[in-house]
Design a protein around this motif. Structure first.
Motif, PDB file in Angstrom:
ATOM      1  N   GLY A 155     -39.308  -8.193 -32.991  1.00 40.27           N
ATOM      2  CA  GLY A 155     -38.648  -9.474 -33.181  1.00 40.27           C
ATOM      3  C   GLY A 155     -38.664 -10.333 -31.934  1.00 40.27           C
ATOM      4  O   GLY A 155     -39.096  -9.929 -30.855  1.00 40.27           O
ATOM      5  N   SER A 156     -38.180 -11.555 -32.091  1.00 33.86           N
ATOM      6  CA  SER A 156     -38.044 -12.466 -30.957  1.00 33.86           C
ATOM      7  C   SER A 156     -37.118 -11.851 -29.917  1.00 33.86           C
ATOM      8  O   SER A 156     -36.192 -11.098 -30.242  1.00 33.86           O
ATOM      9  CB  SER A 156     -37.476 -13.802 -31.449  1.00 33.86           C
ATOM     10  N   VAL A 183     -31.648 -13.798 -21.628  1.00 36.66           N
ATOM     11  CA  VAL A 183     -32.727 -14.422 -22.394  1.00 36.66           C
ATOM     12  C   VAL A 183     -32.677 -15.921 -22.141  1.00 36.66           C
ATOM     13  O   VAL A 183     -31.650 -16.573 -22.371  1.00 36.66           O
ATOM     14  CB  VAL A 183     -32.588 -14.125 -23.899  1.00 36.66           C
ATOM     15  N   VAL A 184     -33.800 -16.455 -21.654  1.00 37.71           N
ATOM     16  CA  VAL A 184     -33.882 -17.868 -21.283  1.00 37.71           C
ATOM     17  C   VAL A 184     -35.038 -18.507 -22.046  1.00 37.71           C
ATOM     18  O   VAL A 184     -36.131 -17.919 -22.137  1.00 37.71           O
ATOM     19  CB  VAL A 184     -34.107 -18.029 -19.762  1.00 37.71           C
ATOM     20  N   SER A 185     -34.792 -19.686 -22.589  1.00 35.78           N
ATOM     21  CA  SER A 185     -35.886 -20.425 -23.218  1.00 35.78           C
ATOM     22  C   SER A 185     -36.968 -20.692 -22.178  1.00 35.78           C
ATOM     23  O   SER A 185     -36.674 -21.014 -21.025  1.00 35.78           O
ATOM     24  CB  SER A 185     -35.366 -21.741 -23.795  1.00 35.78           C
ATOM     25  N   LYS A 186     -38.218 -20.580 -22.587  1.00 34.59           N
ATOM     26  CA  LYS A 186     -39.311 -20.782 -21.636  1.00 34.59           C
ATOM     27  C   LYS A 186     -39.313 -22.204 -21.084  1.00 34.59           C
ATOM     28  O   LYS A 186     -39.795 -22.444 -19.972  1.00 34.59           O
ATOM     29  CB  LYS A 186     -40.647 -20.451 -22.304  1.00 34.59           C
ATOM     30  N   PHE A 187     -38.750 -23.137 -21.850  1.00 39.21           N
ATOM     31  CA  PHE A 187     -38.660 -24.512 -21.362  1.00 39.21           C
ATOM     32  C   PHE A 187     -37.610 -24.656 -20.258  1.00 39.21           C
ATOM     33  O   PHE A 187     -37.606 -25.647 -19.530  1.00 39.21           O
ATOM     34  CB  PHE A 187     -38.313 -25.459 -22.516  1.00 39.21           C
ATOM     35  N   VAL A 211     -38.957  -9.684 -17.181  1.00 45.66           N
ATOM     36  CA  VAL A 211     -39.210  -8.377 -17.799  1.00 45.66           C
ATOM     37  C   VAL A 211     -40.221  -8.497 -18.932  1.00 45.66           C
ATOM     38  O   VAL A 211     -41.137  -7.689 -19.065  1.00 45.66           O
ATOM     39  CB  VAL A 211     -37.894  -7.767 -18.327  1.00 45.66           C
ATOM     40  N   ALA A 212     -40.054  -9.525 -19.775  1.00 44.42           N
ATOM     41  CA  ALA A 212     -40.940  -9.698 -20.935  1.00 44.42           C
ATOM     42  C   ALA A 212     -40.885 -11.148 -21.386  1.00 44.42           C
ATOM     43  O   ALA A 212     -39.927 -11.879 -21.091  1.00 44.42           O
ATOM     44  CB  ALA A 212     -40.525  -8.769 -22.073  1.00 44.42           C
ATOM     45  N   GLU A 213     -41.929 -11.570 -22.119  1.00 44.56           N
ATOM     46  CA  GLU A 213     -41.994 -12.923 -22.663  1.00 44.56           C
ATOM     47  C   GLU A 213     -42.534 -12.868 -24.085  1.00 44.56           C
ATOM     48  O   GLU A 213     -43.286 -11.966 -24.442  1.00 44.56           O
ATOM     49  CB  GLU A 213     -42.918 -13.811 -21.817  1.00 44.56           C
ATOM     50  N   ASP A 214     -42.133 -13.854 -24.883  1.00 45.69           N
ATOM     51  CA  ASP A 214     -42.794 -14.086 -26.163  1.00 45.69           C
ATOM     52  C   ASP A 214     -43.107 -15.572 -26.243  1.00 45.69           C
ATOM     53  O   ASP A 214     -43.105 -16.261 -25.212  1.00 45.69           O
ATOM     54  CB  ASP A 214     -41.945 -13.581 -27.341  1.00 45.69           C
ATOM     55  N   ASN A 215     -43.362 -16.085 -27.420  1.00 46.37           N
ATOM     56  CA  ASN A 215     -43.766 -17.487 -27.536  1.00 46.37           C
ATOM     57  C   ASN A 215     -42.672 -18.462 -27.125  1.00 46.37           C
ATOM     58  O   ASN A 215     -42.959 -19.574 -26.677  1.00 46.37           O
ATOM     59  CB  ASN A 215     -44.200 -17.800 -28.970  1.00 46.37           C
ATOM     60  N   ASP A 216     -41.417 -18.044 -27.289  1.00 47.52           N
ATOM     61  CA  ASP A 216     -40.316 -18.982 -27.076  1.00 47.52           C
ATOM     62  C   ASP A 216     -39.382 -18.612 -25.934  1.00 47.52           C
ATOM     63  O   ASP A 216     -38.727 -19.492 -25.367  1.00 47.52           O
ATOM     64  CB  ASP A 216     -39.481 -19.100 -28.361  1.00 47.52           C
ATOM     65  N   TYR A 217     -39.279 -17.327 -25.627  1.00 41.56           N
ATOM     66  CA  TYR A 217     -38.257 -16.885 -24.683  1.00 41.56           C
ATOM     67  C   TYR A 217     -38.841 -15.966 -23.613  1.00 41.56           C
ATOM     68  O   TYR A 217     -39.917 -15.378 -23.785  1.00 41.56           O
ATOM     69  CB  TYR A 217     -37.132 -16.140 -25.416  1.00 41.56           C
TER      70      TYR A 217
END
Length: 376
Positions: A155-156, A183-187, A211-217
């Protein structure tokens, strides 16, 4: 598409003559297609018993419709439009079953009292309803387990269990210092880098790592003194950051890939099993539904026309947009000039005489084809 079950009083005519008149006035003029409905010699009993049974029949039909809707909904959820189109009743399409309906004396012997027959049909459908609840509950339990596993692993980052991505080297835990995961928004990563040390006293500078990234966070860390953790969490919330709790997985709690695949296989197998069971249940419940409607048609006809039974029953399929004209033709042909007695305006003499049967100068029941396969 809709079907009506109707019974037409003979008025000293032969059944064949009434059938021919129905065909001449309705089918020949393209208002509908008619099919003969042969009702067996059911045991009538007393007039009082028929009056009591009339109300029960209406309630029982409604209950069966509800179960039929549940079965159909489950088939649609499990197999979609393809599975819906494949539904049959006793090996034929639902349309053909209604058109060619034949009483199943082996399943519902006509020697039984009508009350006993109605109870038998109701009991059979209730048992199917109970079985459906159990099977759907089992399937939903597997779906829930699979959803939790997927959410934890794929999941996200906003909802994913951080324990699936955090490694031991990401964690500092001493008498005074602790690592907090955010958890921080990539923006908002640039703002995070500029502000995290100012969100509380005693935050360790340059301690934030990704630690890790996905498309949004992005999941980031920060090291700070334990005594200011609550202050830091409050400041993070005001800036829209999500502080995540890290709970080390208990030994043996994590599912292996093989176990996850097995869970997925079990869920798909259960889904297939439920779909197949529902196809059988649909056939059984719709058959019960038609038998119940035929009993109701018989009872309402006796209450309307009297004894001995003197009516011609038929399955009527109105043509599209012709229902109003068809009703008018049936009333004109078979109403004996008394159609105003049966109009449902609250003052009709017919109101309340025959259960919940639709008010017309002939007995009419609607087969709810919205509950049938292929109808939405």
């Amino acid at each position: 598409m809709v079907y009506w079950l109707v019974s037409l009083q003979l008025h000293n005519k032969r059944k064949d003559a009434v059938w021919e008149l129905l065909q001449e006035r309705t089918s020949a003029s393209m208002l509908c297609t008619n099919f003969k409905l042969d009702i067996p010699g059911l045991r009538v009993g007393t007039l009082d018993s028929l009056m009591a049974l009339s109300d029960e029949l209406s309630k029982s039909s409604t209950m069966i419709e509800a179960v039929l809707a549940k079965v159909k909904r489950q088939v649609n959820e499990s197999g979609g439009a393809k599975a819906m189109a494949a539904l049959t009743v006793e090996g034929v399409s639902t349309d053909l079953y209604v058109q060619r309906f034949h009483w199943d004396d082996a399943k519902f012997p006509t020697r039984r009292l009508l009350k006993d027959m109605v109870d038998k049909i109701t009991e059979l459908v209730s048992r199917i309803d109970d079985d459906l609840k159990v099977k759907v509950s089992e399937l939903n339990n597997l779906k829930s387990q699979m959803s939790q596993v997927t959410r934890k692993a794929q999941g996200s980052l906003a909802v994913r269990d951080v324990a699936t991505v955090v490694k031991p080297h990401h964690i500092i835990d001493t008498e005074h210092l602790a690592t907090v995961f955010v958890v921080v928004s990539k923006f908002a990563l640039r703002d995070w880098e500029d502000s995290y040390t100012k969100m509380a006293n005693f935050v360790v500078p340059r301690s934030s790592t990704t630690v890790a990234e996905d498309n949004d966070y992005a999941l980031v860390t920060v090291v700070l003194f334990k005594r200011v953790i609550d202050d830091f969490k409050a400041a993070a919330r005001t800036k829209g950051y999500q502080v995540r709790e890290y709970n080390p997985p208990a030994e043996g709690a994590e599912l292996s890939l093989a176990q996850i695949e097995q869970l997925k296989h079990d869920m798909e197998q259960k889904k297939t099993d439920v779909e197949q069971w529902c196809k059988t249940a649909y056939s059984e419940v719709f058959s019960c539904y038609m038998h119940m409607l035929v009993v109701q048609l018989f009872v309402e006809s006796i209450l309307r026309y009297g004894l001995p039974p003197n009516f011609q029953a038929a399955v009527v399929r109105p043509q599209d947009k012709a229902e109003g004209r068809l009703r008018a033709e049936l009333e004109a042909t078979f109403g004996s000039g008394k159609t105003h007695y049966w109009r449902d305006d609250g003052s009709s003499l017919g109101a309340g005489l025959v259960g919940d049967a639709e008010l017309h100068p002939y007995v009419s029941l609607t087969v709810n084809m919205d509950l049938a396969a292929g109808y939405a």
